[in-house]
Write a protein that holds these residues in place. Sequence first.
Motif, PDB file in Angstrom:
ATOM      1  N   TYR A  77       6.563  44.823 114.776  1.00 21.99           N
ATOM      2  CA  TYR A  77       5.812  45.096 116.008  1.00 21.99           C
ATOM      3  C   TYR A  77       4.694  44.070 116.192  1.00 21.99           C
ATOM      4  O   TYR A  77       4.520  43.517 117.278  1.00 21.99           O
ATOM      5  N   ASP A  78       3.959  43.816 115.108  1.00 22.77           N
ATOM      6  CA  ASP A  78       2.850  42.858 115.186  1.00 22.77           C
ATOM      7  C   ASP A  78       3.322  41.461 115.585  1.00 22.77           C
ATOM      8  O   ASP A  78       2.596  40.729 116.256  1.00 22.77           O
ATOM      9  N   ALA A 130       6.185  40.828 117.294  1.00 23.63           N
ATOM     10  CA  ALA A 130       7.123  40.872 118.422  1.00 23.63           C
ATOM     11  C   ALA A 130       6.575  40.158 119.651  1.00 23.63           C
ATOM     12  O   ALA A 130       5.372  40.186 119.932  1.00 23.63           O
ATOM     13  N   ARG A 176       6.125  39.774 123.640  1.00 24.10           N
ATOM     14  CA  ARG A 176       5.686  40.789 124.603  1.00 24.10           C
ATOM     15  C   ARG A 176       6.839  41.660 125.101  1.00 24.10           C
ATOM     16  O   ARG A 176       6.705  42.867 125.219  1.00 24.10           O
ATOM     17  N   ALA A 227       7.829  44.152 122.219  1.00 20.98           N
ATOM     18  CA  ALA A 227       6.782  44.916 121.539  1.00 20.98           C
ATOM     19  C   ALA A 227       6.945  46.428 121.700  1.00 20.98           C
ATOM     20  O   ALA A 227       6.801  47.175 120.733  1.00 20.98           O
ATOM     21  N   GLU A 228       7.255  46.865 122.903  1.00 19.69           N
ATOM     22  CA  GLU A 228       7.381  48.303 123.131  1.00 19.69           C
ATOM     23  C   GLU A 228       8.503  48.911 122.287  1.00 19.69           C
ATOM     24  O   GLU A 228       8.342  49.966 121.685  1.00 19.69           O
ATOM     25  N   ARG A 270       9.768  47.677 119.462  1.00 15.05           N
ATOM     26  CA  ARG A 270       9.372  47.594 118.041  1.00 15.05           C
ATOM     27  C   ARG A 270       8.372  48.702 117.700  1.00 15.05           C
ATOM     28  O   ARG A 270       8.442  49.299 116.639  1.00 15.05           O
ATOM     29  N   TYR A 271       7.443  48.950 118.615  1.00 15.60           N
ATOM     30  CA  TYR A 271       6.470  50.020 118.379  1.00 15.60           C
ATOM     31  C   TYR A 271       7.181  51.372 118.326  1.00 15.60           C
ATOM     32  O   TYR A 271       6.870  52.209 117.475  1.00 15.60           O
TER      33      TYR A 271
END
Length: 104
Positions: A37-38, A40, A42, A45-46, A48-49
């Motif tokens: 996530y860190d 990833a 943009r 990112a969602e 991965r989170y």
Amino acid sequence: MRLRRERFADVIHRQLALFEREQRGLIDDCVAAERAYDRAARDEAEERYGDYVDLVETGTELRGGLRNNYASTLDEDGAVEYEEALNRAVLRRLRRFALEIEDR
């Protein structure tokens, strides 16, 4: 400074050590998912989170289930004392699994 040791300190220490051994793969997966996530982009990112949160929720549910099982063997006052002590210990030792543990 506390003058007396918590009533459930030993059992909680053993339970958390056992959880860390038995759930080592899940813990490692959480670390890897957080790193992903860190790092990833943009647009990723969602997702991965979401992967990270799913893993944390799994660990929190497992931890909550173990907590509830042990608490069910105690009287009401003992269960409350144990749950509060365990939640504090989880917050110190396994912080990511302390999130929302009250709700499990």
